[in-house]
Design a protein around this motif. Sequence first.
Motif, PDB file in Angstrom:
ATOM      1  N   ILE A   1      61.875 -42.903 -21.323  1.00 16.08           N
ATOM      2  CA  ILE A   1      62.989 -42.358 -22.099  1.00 16.08           C
ATOM      3  C   ILE A   1      64.335 -42.884 -21.600  1.00 16.08           C
ATOM      4  CG2 ILE A   1      63.305 -40.255 -20.715  1.00 16.08           C
ATOM      5  CD1 ILE A   1      63.391 -40.282 -24.536  1.00 16.08           C
ATOM      6  N   LEU A   2      64.368 -43.428 -20.353  1.00 20.19           N
ATOM      7  CA  LEU A   2      65.657 -43.797 -19.743  1.00 20.19           C
ATOM      8  C   LEU A   2      66.537 -44.711 -20.595  1.00 20.19           C
ATOM      9  CD1 LEU A   2      64.763 -44.087 -15.955  1.00 20.19           C
ATOM     10  CD2 LEU A   2      66.152 -42.359 -17.081  1.00 20.19           C
ATOM     11  N   PRO A   3      65.994 -45.762 -21.229  1.00 12.28           N
ATOM     12  CA  PRO A   3      66.877 -46.611 -22.042  1.00 12.28           C
ATOM     13  C   PRO A   3      67.547 -45.841 -23.184  1.00 12.28           C
ATOM     14  CG  PRO A   3      64.783 -47.699 -21.675  1.00 12.28           C
ATOM     15  CD  PRO A   3      64.627 -46.306 -21.163  1.00 12.28           C
ATOM     16  N   LEU A   4      66.759 -44.978 -23.846  1.00 16.62           N
ATOM     17  CA  LEU A   4      67.342 -44.191 -24.948  1.00 16.62           C
ATOM     18  C   LEU A   4      68.377 -43.204 -24.414  1.00 16.62           C
ATOM     19  CD1 LEU A   4      64.223 -43.365 -27.168  1.00 16.62           C
ATOM     20  CD2 LEU A   4      65.813 -45.277 -27.346  1.00 16.62           C
ATOM     21  N   LEU A   5      68.058 -42.609 -23.249  1.00 15.39           N
ATOM     22  CA  LEU A   5      68.976 -41.657 -22.623  1.00 15.39           C
ATOM     23  C   LEU A   5      70.283 -42.354 -22.246  1.00 15.39           C
ATOM     24  CD1 LEU A   5      68.545 -38.671 -22.004  1.00 15.39           C
ATOM     25  CD2 LEU A   5      68.005 -39.310 -19.648  1.00 15.39           C
ATOM     26  N   ALA A   6      70.153 -43.563 -21.688  1.00 11.24           N
ATOM     27  CA  ALA A   6      71.348 -44.329 -21.305  1.00 11.24           C
ATOM     28  C   ALA A   6      72.198 -44.620 -22.532  1.00 11.24           C
ATOM     29  CB  ALA A   6      70.942 -45.620 -20.604  1.00 11.24           C
ATOM     30  N   GLY A   7      71.528 -44.987 -23.635  1.00 15.10           N
ATOM     31  CA  GLY A   7      72.273 -45.265 -24.864  1.00 15.10           C
ATOM     32  C   GLY A   7      72.989 -44.028 -25.364  1.00 15.10           C
ATOM     33  N   THR A   8      72.291 -42.896 -25.349  1.00 16.23           N
ATOM     34  CA  THR A   8      72.894 -41.643 -25.810  1.00 16.23           C
ATOM     35  C   THR A   8      74.092 -41.272 -24.941  1.00 16.23           C
ATOM     36  OG1 THR A   8      70.768 -40.862 -26.629  1.00 16.23           O
ATOM     37  CG2 THR A   8      72.425 -39.191 -26.197  1.00 16.23           C
ATOM     38  N   LEU A   9      73.907 -41.372 -23.608  1.00 15.30           N
ATOM     39  CA  LEU A   9      74.990 -40.969 -22.708  1.00 15.30           C
ATOM     40  C   LEU A   9      76.196 -41.892 -22.836  1.00 15.30           C
ATOM     41  CD1 LEU A   9      73.051 -39.938 -19.472  1.00 15.30           C
ATOM     42  CD2 LEU A   9      74.142 -38.465 -21.180  1.00 15.30           C
ATOM     43  N   THR A  10      75.939 -43.204 -22.931  1.00 14.72           N
ATOM     44  CA  THR A  10      77.061 -44.149 -23.010  1.00 14.72           C
ATOM     45  C   THR A  10      77.868 -43.949 -24.287  1.00 14.72           C
ATOM     46  OG1 THR A  10      75.682 -45.701 -21.811  1.00 14.72           O
ATOM     47  CG2 THR A  10      77.697 -46.577 -22.779  1.00 14.72           C
ATOM     48  N   THR A  11      77.178 -43.868 -25.435  1.00 16.27           N
ATOM     49  CA  THR A  11      77.929 -43.687 -26.685  1.00 16.27           C
ATOM     50  C   THR A  11      78.663 -42.344 -26.673  1.00 16.27           C
ATOM     51  OG1 THR A  11      75.888 -42.891 -27.691  1.00 16.27           O
ATOM     52  CG2 THR A  11      76.507 -45.161 -28.164  1.00 16.27           C
ATOM     53  N   SER A  12      78.011 -41.307 -26.136  1.00 16.07           N
ATOM     54  CA  SER A  12      78.672 -39.996 -26.103  1.00 16.07           C
ATOM     55  C   SER A  12      79.902 -40.028 -25.216  1.00 16.07           C
ATOM     56  CB  SER A  12      77.718 -38.917 -25.580  1.00 16.07           C
ATOM     57  OG  SER A  12      76.595 -38.835 -26.416  1.00 16.07           O
ATOM     58  N   LEU A  13      79.782 -40.710 -24.081  1.00 17.49           N
ATOM     59  CA  LEU A  13      80.898 -40.778 -23.150  1.00 17.49           C
ATOM     60  C   LEU A  13      82.090 -41.491 -23.786  1.00 17.49           C
ATOM     61  CD1 LEU A  13      81.157 -39.801 -20.196  1.00 17.49           C
ATOM     62  CD2 LEU A  13      80.999 -42.205 -19.540  1.00 17.49           C
ATOM     63  N   VAL A  14      81.814 -42.617 -24.452  1.00 17.29           N
ATOM     64  CA  VAL A  14      82.894 -43.336 -25.144  1.00 17.29           C
ATOM     65  C   VAL A  14      83.523 -42.418 -26.188  1.00 17.29           C
ATOM     66  CG1 VAL A  14      83.444 -45.266 -26.662  1.00 17.29           C
ATOM     67  CG2 VAL A  14      81.890 -45.605 -24.739  1.00 17.29           C
ATOM     68  N   ALA A  15      82.667 -41.700 -26.927  1.00 17.58           N
ATOM     69  CA  ALA A  15      83.184 -40.807 -27.977  1.00 17.58           C
ATOM     70  C   ALA A  15      84.076 -39.725 -27.380  1.00 17.58           C
ATOM     71  CB  ALA A  15      82.016 -40.165 -28.729  1.00 17.58           C
ATOM     72  N   LEU A  16      83.664 -39.184 -26.229  1.00 15.68           N
ATOM     73  CA  LEU A  16      84.446 -38.101 -25.627  1.00 15.68           C
ATOM     74  C   LEU A  16      85.766 -38.609 -25.075  1.00 15.68           C
ATOM     75  CD1 LEU A  16      81.625 -36.116 -23.869  1.00 15.68           C
ATOM     76  CD2 LEU A  16      82.819 -35.583 -25.982  1.00 15.68           C
ATOM     77  N   ILE A  17      85.756 -39.844 -24.544  1.00 19.52           N
ATOM     78  CA  ILE A  17      87.006 -40.414 -24.033  1.00 19.52           C
ATOM     79  C   ILE A  17      88.007 -40.548 -25.172  1.00 19.52           C
ATOM     80  CG2 ILE A  17      88.013 -42.535 -23.072  1.00 19.52           C
ATOM     81  CD1 ILE A  17      85.444 -42.757 -21.362  1.00 19.52           C
ATOM     82  N   VAL A  18      87.495 -40.750 -26.391  1.00 16.72           N
ATOM     83  CA  VAL A  18      88.384 -40.805 -27.555  1.00 16.72           C
ATOM     84  C   VAL A  18      88.729 -39.396 -28.035  1.00 16.72           C
ATOM     85  CG1 VAL A  18      88.544 -41.514 -29.980  1.00 16.72           C
ATOM     86  CG2 VAL A  18      87.537 -43.053 -28.283  1.00 16.72           C
ATOM     87  N   ALA A  19      87.703 -38.554 -28.180  1.00 20.29           N
ATOM     88  CA  ALA A  19      87.896 -37.292 -28.912  1.00 20.29           C
ATOM     89  C   ALA A  19      88.612 -36.220 -28.098  1.00 20.29           C
ATOM     90  CB  ALA A  19      86.549 -36.753 -29.390  1.00 20.29           C
ATOM     91  N   ILE A  20      88.336 -36.138 -26.788  1.00 23.88           N
ATOM     92  CA  ILE A  20      88.926 -35.026 -26.038  1.00 23.88           C
ATOM     93  C   ILE A  20      90.442 -35.166 -25.889  1.00 23.88           C
ATOM     94  CG2 ILE A  20      89.009 -33.950 -23.732  1.00 23.88           C
ATOM     95  CD1 ILE A  20      86.038 -33.751 -23.810  1.00 23.88           C
ATOM     96  N   PRO A  21      90.962 -36.318 -25.440  1.00 28.52           N
ATOM     97  CA  PRO A  21      92.433 -36.406 -25.363  1.00 28.52           C
ATOM     98  C   PRO A  21      93.105 -36.291 -26.732  1.00 28.52           C
ATOM     99  CG  PRO A  21      91.388 -38.200 -24.172  1.00 28.52           C
ATOM    100  CD  PRO A  21      90.316 -37.522 -24.933  1.00 28.52           C
ATOM    101  N   LEU A  22      92.545 -36.984 -27.730  1.00 29.11           N
ATOM    102  CA  LEU A  22      93.175 -36.933 -29.057  1.00 29.11           C
ATOM    103  C   LEU A  22      93.054 -35.540 -29.671  1.00 29.11           C
ATOM    104  CD1 LEU A  22      92.318 -40.306 -30.805  1.00 29.11           C
ATOM    105  CD2 LEU A  22      94.564 -39.269 -30.577  1.00 29.11           C
ATOM    106  N   GLY A  23      91.866 -34.960 -29.583  1.00 25.28           N
ATOM    107  CA  GLY A  23      91.650 -33.632 -30.153  1.00 25.28           C
ATOM    108  C   GLY A  23      92.547 -32.597 -29.498  1.00 25.28           C
ATOM    109  N   THR A  24      92.686 -32.679 -28.166  1.00 23.16           N
ATOM    110  CA  THR A  24      93.529 -31.717 -27.448  1.00 23.16           C
ATOM    111  C   THR A  24      94.989 -31.897 -27.834  1.00 23.16           C
ATOM    112  OG1 THR A  24      91.981 -31.968 -25.630  1.00 23.16           O
ATOM    113  CG2 THR A  24      93.987 -30.754 -25.168  1.00 23.16           C
ATOM    114  N   THR A  25      95.420 -33.158 -27.902  1.00 23.14           N
ATOM    115  CA  THR A  25      96.818 -33.422 -28.273  1.00 23.14           C
ATOM    116  C   THR A  25      97.115 -32.879 -29.667  1.00 23.14           C
ATOM    117  OG1 THR A  25      96.571 -35.444 -27.015  1.00 23.14           O
ATOM    118  CG2 THR A  25      98.563 -35.230 -28.324  1.00 23.14           C
TER     119      THR A  25
END
Lengths: 316, 295
Positions: free
Chosen positions: A89-113
Amino acid sequence: MNTPSSASAASLPPLVVSDRLAKKALRHFKERFIEMLLFGAASVSVLTTVGIIWVLVSESYHFFETVPLWSFLTDTMWTPLFADPHYGILPLLAGTLTTSLVALIVAIPLGTTIAIYLSEFARPAVREIVKPFLELLGGIPTIVYGYFALTVVIPMLQLLIPGLSGFNMLGAGIVMGIAIIPYVSSLAEDAMRAVPMNMREGSYAMGGTKLQTALRVVMPAALSGILSAYILGISRAVGETMIVAVAAGMQPNFTLNPLESAQTISAYIVQVALGDLPHGSIGYQSIFAAGLSLMLMTLSLNLVGHVLRRRYREAY
Amino acid sequence: MVSSTTMRMSDQREDQATPQALSNTAGFRSLRSHGVVARVETAPVKAAVEDFSFYYGDFKALKSISLPVHEKRVTALIGPSGCGKSTLLRAFNRMHDLYPGNRYEGAIRLHPDNTNLLSPGVDPIEVRMRIGMVFQKPNPFPKSIYENVAYGLRIRGEGNRSVLDDRVKEALQGAALWSEVEHRLHDPATALSGGQQQRLCIARCLATNPEVLLFDEPTSALDPIATASIEDLIHELRDKVTILIVTHNMQQAARVSDYTAYMYLGELMEFGETSQIFVNPTRKETEDYITGRFG
């Protein structure tokens, strides 16, 4: 005149009493009926959840009869369609975590602002215009976002980063971040607006500016709600399917580098659900194991959110 | 019978050229004119309300109020609900600026520099830096006790830990709270009792050395014991800072204040030394209110 009402009730003819009892029985029946109806409505969601867990667990059980849990968790290859299949499962997990992390780096600062702006700075007229647009952003089907990533965002990224592949987790993650901004901003804004005005007045009376009041008083007071907004955003990012299926590529790739293409758990489920594998085969059962992993991830996120909410709840 | 208010206002019109000189003696003169023996020496005027009117949209909530606020004295604003006493108090630190549609007319001059607090050219944040306010309901920030008191210093840019430590201690001592919280300065402020929270809010104001302290019914959410401790505190603070207090409790006004202003329907009915207002009011309306026949 001072006799208690029970005495006067006893002096009434018995007929009247039985009459009232009969009415009461009817009322009781109606109450029960409505209660049952409401209970039935509430059970639908519970039963659905139980049913989903049942299907996931039972199908995964067959999967784990063939594939040992240990290799599922530690194998770094996910190749269920190959002649020599690997089920890590690790490759799929890595893909999920990486895309989610990128999404959060975008969404949390912008959403909070956005939440701070709408709750503390925007004039009511501006807020009435901006909020529907944000809600519209939340209503766009994610498949549209997927093609937006593929045809707009990734070509733009390719101008900045030469040699970037046409499918990559960075582009998919950025667009996924944009897609979850409305969830983060609207919940965080609700939490901040719920902070009572006398708290703000206290800060203004000390000579605080709008920004100081927003960042040092309103945000800490709304912290539990803001954290809930973040947790919801993370849950959406982890479970998000179409954007990553379209734009992140379909190769399970054990990497945390967002510039590469990869597959997420949800995207793999889509791929198999499109019908490449026969029912009952081990490959088919693998999607349930993957789905179970995904569900455990979001479940633990919800639990974390619950704990944080309790811990940082402010009694104003 | 001529009321002290009208008397003083006519004085003001005579020599408008020297508002400072006038306001310094206005309160004194009006008292003397009624033959009341001054209980306290007449203090210089710290702030002067001059022909001040206030509008919520089209509604005129305050009508041409003129009133001196004496330095290092307690001035109480009393009157029935809706008389505008809180509205007047909140004008002193421009709280009305936070909401749209409010309008000031006239002036509130803060001495010694004679700044008109209401002038559009004066930054409300500057005003609030000089004038502290304690609210009806204790409103500590969702921070530790220490950070609550340090808040005003921090937003003024003070970051030096030892300076903050000293000022926080001093302010908590000033608010008679130090002994109760000195061992739990980093506990959340919301864990304190209501009376302690209100004293914390007072300490929060004291930390920045305000020139004037506004109290908006500071004890109406507190029990009698907590109320007594706040009143004691106001008595002590009187030596250090000019205090303006709104209260709907007449006994409280009588207990804590040196001067009392009675307001009714947006107008200032009578202003004078508390002893005079309570013992020998010049207007019938004031007497009716104070004796409980009205309001």
